[in-house]
Every structure is written in structure tokens, then in C-alpha cells.
Motif scaffolding. Structure first.
Motif, mmCIF file in Angstrom:
data_model
loop_
_atom_site.group_PDB
_atom_site.id
_atom_site.type_symbol
_atom_site.label_atom_id
_atom_site.label_comp_id
_atom_site.label_asym_id
_atom_site.label_seq_id
_atom_site.Cartn_x
_atom_site.Cartn_y
_atom_site.Cartn_z
ATOM 1 N N ALA B 82 0.864 -1.189 0.000
ATOM 2 C CA ALA B 82 0.000 0.000 0.000
ATOM 3 C C ALA B 82 0.895 1.231 0.000
ATOM 4 O O ALA B 82 0.898 2.026 0.932
ATOM 5 C CB ALA B 82 -0.932 -0.025 1.213
ATOM 6 N N VAL B 83 1.656 1.371 -1.076
ATOM 7 C CA VAL B 83 2.674 2.433 -1.126
ATOM 8 C C VAL B 83 2.231 3.540 -2.091
ATOM 9 O O VAL B 83 1.166 3.486 -2.685
ATOM 10 C CB VAL B 83 4.043 1.844 -1.552
ATOM 11 N N MET B 100 -8.700 -3.850 -9.378
ATOM 12 C CA MET B 100 -7.473 -3.815 -8.577
ATOM 13 C C MET B 100 -7.778 -3.948 -7.098
ATOM 14 O O MET B 100 -8.803 -3.471 -6.618
ATOM 15 C CB MET B 100 -6.719 -2.511 -8.833
ATOM 16 N N GLU B 101 -6.911 -4.628 -6.364
ATOM 17 C CA GLU B 101 -6.998 -4.677 -4.911
ATOM 18 C C GLU B 101 -5.588 -4.661 -4.343
ATOM 19 O O GLU B 101 -4.622 -4.951 -5.053
ATOM 20 C CB GLU B 101 -7.758 -5.913 -4.448
ATOM 21 N N ILE B 102 -5.492 -4.283 -3.079
ATOM 22 C CA ILE B 102 -4.182 -4.094 -2.458
ATOM 23 C C ILE B 102 -4.074 -4.949 -1.200
ATOM 24 O O ILE B 102 -5.021 -5.045 -0.424
ATOM 25 C CB ILE B 102 -3.965 -2.609 -2.109
ATOM 26 N N PHE B 109 0.295 1.708 6.523
ATOM 27 C CA PHE B 109 0.229 1.971 5.077
ATOM 28 C C PHE B 109 -1.180 1.715 4.536
ATOM 29 O O PHE B 109 -1.708 2.488 3.752
ATOM 30 C CB PHE B 109 1.218 1.057 4.329
ATOM 31 N N ALA B 110 -1.733 0.571 4.951
ATOM 32 C CA ALA B 110 -3.020 0.145 4.391
ATOM 33 C C ALA B 110 -4.177 0.813 5.131
ATOM 34 O O ALA B 110 -4.861 0.199 5.938
ATOM 35 C CB ALA B 110 -3.135 -1.375 4.471
ATOM 36 N N THR B 111 -4.398 2.071 4.834
ATOM 37 C CA THR B 111 -5.501 2.788 5.475
ATOM 38 C C THR B 111 -6.494 3.268 4.419
ATOM 39 O O THR B 111 -6.117 3.583 3.288
ATOM 40 C CB THR B 111 -5.005 4.033 6.244
ATOM 41 N N PRO B 119 -10.385 -1.865 -2.976
ATOM 42 C CA PRO B 119 -10.422 -2.892 -1.926
ATOM 43 C C PRO B 119 -9.036 -3.086 -1.304
ATOM 44 O O PRO B 119 -8.040 -3.218 -2.026
ATOM 45 C CB PRO B 119 -10.862 -4.153 -2.676
ATOM 46 N N LEU B 120 -9.009 -3.090 0.021
ATOM 47 C CA LEU B 120 -7.741 -3.050 0.743
ATOM 48 C C LEU B 120 -7.746 -4.179 1.768
ATOM 49 O O LEU B 120 -8.690 -4.308 2.538
ATOM 50 C CB LEU B 120 -7.679 -1.690 1.439
#
Lengths: 111, 236
Positions: B82-83, B100-102, B109-111, B119-120
């Protein structure tokens, strides 16, 4: 979160399967060929049942009415038909494509 | 259309596998063709092209007219990291038609603030990929720079036959990565499939430009699937 595969409630081919399972007679119309600025690409579907219910699109609304009428005949006699629509048609004013394109639609009974 | 053909086609589509419904227009008979099915001659060439492009088309071979209705799974793009690059990649991938998803276990990072529209998964790749398995219609881009996070995902992507596997990092970083992946059981053929350094060489410097390079490379690889010699060449 499930994987995004088929949108079962909107996908015409999923709906065709569901209708058939429910005992309804179904026809499938498929865009086979397009020329010029046709609104929906080859492979687009419209599914129709014997009561004239339909789902999907083959032209974004221009010729669906005519396709549904033909499809009900196809359901009746079981014979597939090839339909052509375009501005060069005699019937252009009634069921032509306002965009100036032409499309060929194959209508067949399912089953 | 044969009901069995429709059911078989929908089954392939639900399972994210490519399929073609091949209809002989004169007789109305149809059959399902799967990727890799041996179909000889001109018809086989048309089938191959339809699988590659995803474009349904009519074709006439020896006086017989066929319609090839091709159904390709929607390509997914799974980004590990998640950069900053991912923040630019997310909206561009959406525009280009990729889901796309992360994945990034680092909760700082993943907020949702940093990634409002994608989608995270704020978790390690292993549990996320167990629940959401990769397949040949997935691209995986590993961009954390952290072997602890990237390596498992890269190996999983290679094993799943993802159409694109890319990894961020210099050639030196990649040499270390290759060593680790070989130790983890990757084959030389699998290693050769990794795009590293990641992205087309467009001289990208900023994270935004690197995102452009990555997406361009993914499109290039996706559109040249099965075409020998094109994948390594220049973009069309």
C-alpha cells in the motif's frame, strides 16, 4: 468480500439459465456482426421469454422492440433467425439505428 | 443454443476461466471451446485470436460460417504494497478496466484514508490469497521492497500461472530475490516470467510515472498472451 465473477442478477446468460431452470421458454439474441458506429459490440446478448420479458441489450435500445417480437416467433417455431438492422433499411424510421451503424443479430431458441 | 452449452459456458465464467461458445450458424449447433483445446487450421487461428483479444467475431472457413462468442474473465490486478505507487496505480487501473486490490499487512500503510476507492486487505498475503486465490487472469505486482511481504505473493502468483508477475527493485535486489525464490522451490522458467525491474522502460522517475510504466507493461503482456516474441518486444 467474494471474488467478482458473474453479476448473476444482471448477466444475460446467467439469467437465461435461471429462466430455463424455472421452466420458461427462452430465446437468446446475439450481436454477430457490426458495421460503423454500432452501439453494442459483437457478442452482446438480449434474452427473451415467451411472454416478452427481456434482459440485456443488443443496441442500447434502438431495435430491442423488434428483436423481442422476432424472438417470440423463434420461441414459437424453434427456428433460428438472422436479423439485420441499419439506417439503409426500408424500415429505418421504425427500427433503425439512429447512430448510423448496422448490426446483424442472431436469434435462437435455448434448449 | 444448447442448454448444456449454456450451462457449461456459465460454469466456466463463474470459475473465472476463459471459454468460447462456437456456433455453426447454418445448423445452429454449438460447442464450448476452452483455452488450449486443439482446433486445427484457420478455425484454430481464429479461436486463438479471439482468446487473446477477447473480441467475439464471425469467421467463415471452407464455406461454413461460425460465430465465436468469447468470454474472458475480467482481469484482476493484485498489488502487494500500500505504497505511493499503488495510490497512483489504483485509479489508472480502474480506468483501464482492471479490478485492482491491495494487500499490505502494515496497517500504517493500508488505510482507507490513503486508499479510499480500492479494496484493501490489511493482512499478510498468505491468508488473503488463500481466501481469494490467484488465477491466470490475474496480474500481481509486488511493490513493498520487503521480502517478508513480497516473496510469498510472488511464488503464489508464479504457481497460479498469473499472466503477469512483476516485482519492484533494482537488478541487485532482484538477484537476491531470485536466490530466495529458487530456494523456495521456484523453477528457472518461473523466475524468467518475473518482470523485474518492474514496468516498461519509459524512464519513469516519480511514483506516478512508475505506476504508468507498470500498467503499460501489464496491458502489453495481457494483449500479447500466447504470441511468441511479442511479450519481450516494444509496445505496439
Amino acid at each position: 468480500m467474494s471474488l467478482n465473477t458473474l453479476d448473476e442478477s444482471r448477466d444475460p446468460l446467467a439469467i437465461a439459465e435461471e429462466w430455463m431452470e424455472a421452466g420458461r421458454d427462452v430465446a437468446i439474441a446475439t450481436v454477430i456482426e457490426t458495421w460503423g458506429s454500432a452501439p453494442r459490440p459483437a457478442g452482446s446478448h438480449l434474452v427473451i421469454d415467451a411472454d416478452g420479458n427481456f434482459h440485456g441489450s443488443v443496441s442500447g435500445g434502438c431495435v430491442e422492440g423488434a428483436v423481442v417480437t422476432e424472438a417470440m416467433d423463434v420461441i414459437g417455431d424453434g427456428k433460428a433467425r438472422m436479423l439485420e438492422f441499419g439506417v439503409a433499411d426500408e424500415t429505418a424510421w421504425r427500427v433503425g439505428l439512429s447512430c448510423g451503424g448496422r448490426i446483424k443479430v442472431y436469434v435462437e431458441k435455448l434448449g | 443454443m444448447d442448454l448444456h452449452s449454456l450451462k457449461a459456458l456459465n460454469k466456466e465464467r463463474r470459475n473465472r476461466r476463459a471459454a468460447i461458445l462456437m456456433t455453426e450458424l447454418e445448423s445452429g449447433t454449438d460447442r464450448i471451446v476452452r483455452e488450449g483445446d486443439a482446433i486445427p487450421g484457420e478455425l484454430g487461428e481464429a479461436v486463438k485470436k479471439a482468446f487473446r483479444t477477447g473480441i467475439s467475431t464471425g469467421v467463415t472457413v471452407d464455406g461454413t460460417a461460425y460465430f465465436l462468442m468469447v468470454a474472458l474473465p475480467k482481469p484482476r490486478l493484485v498489488v502487494v504494497g500500500a505504497v505511493h505507487i499503488s495510490q497512483s496505480l489504483a485509479p489508472m487501473a480502474k480506468v483501464a478496466g482492471f479490478d485492482m486490490e491491495i494487500i499490505d499487512p502494515r496497517t500504517a500503510f493500508a488505510t482507507a484514508e490513503r486508499f479510499p476507492d480500492v479494496p484493501l486487505h490489511a493482512d499478510w498475503p498468505e491468508p488473503v490469497l488463500a481466501e481469494r486465490p490467484l488465477d491466470p487472469y490475474c496480474a500481481l505486482a509486488a511493490v513493498t521492497h520487503d521480502p517478508k511481504i513480497d516473496d510469498f505473493a510472488l511464488k503464489a502468483a508464479l504457481d497460479a500461472g498469473c499472466f503477469y508477475v512483476g516485482a519492484l527493485g533494482s537488478r541487485k535486489t532482484h538477484a537476491g530475490r531470485v536466490k530466495r525464490l529458487l530456494e523456495a522451490g521456484a523453477t528457472d522458467e518461473q523466475i524468467a516470467r518475473i518482470h523485474a525491474p518492474i514496468g516498461l522502460d519509459i524512464g519513469a522517475i516519480s511514483p506516478q510515472e512508475i505506476a504508468v510504466a507498470i500498467l503499460a507493461e501489464i496491458v502489453q503482456v495481457f494483449r500479447s498472451r500466447g504470441v511468441a516474441g511479442v511479450e519481450k518486444g516494444k509496445a505496439a
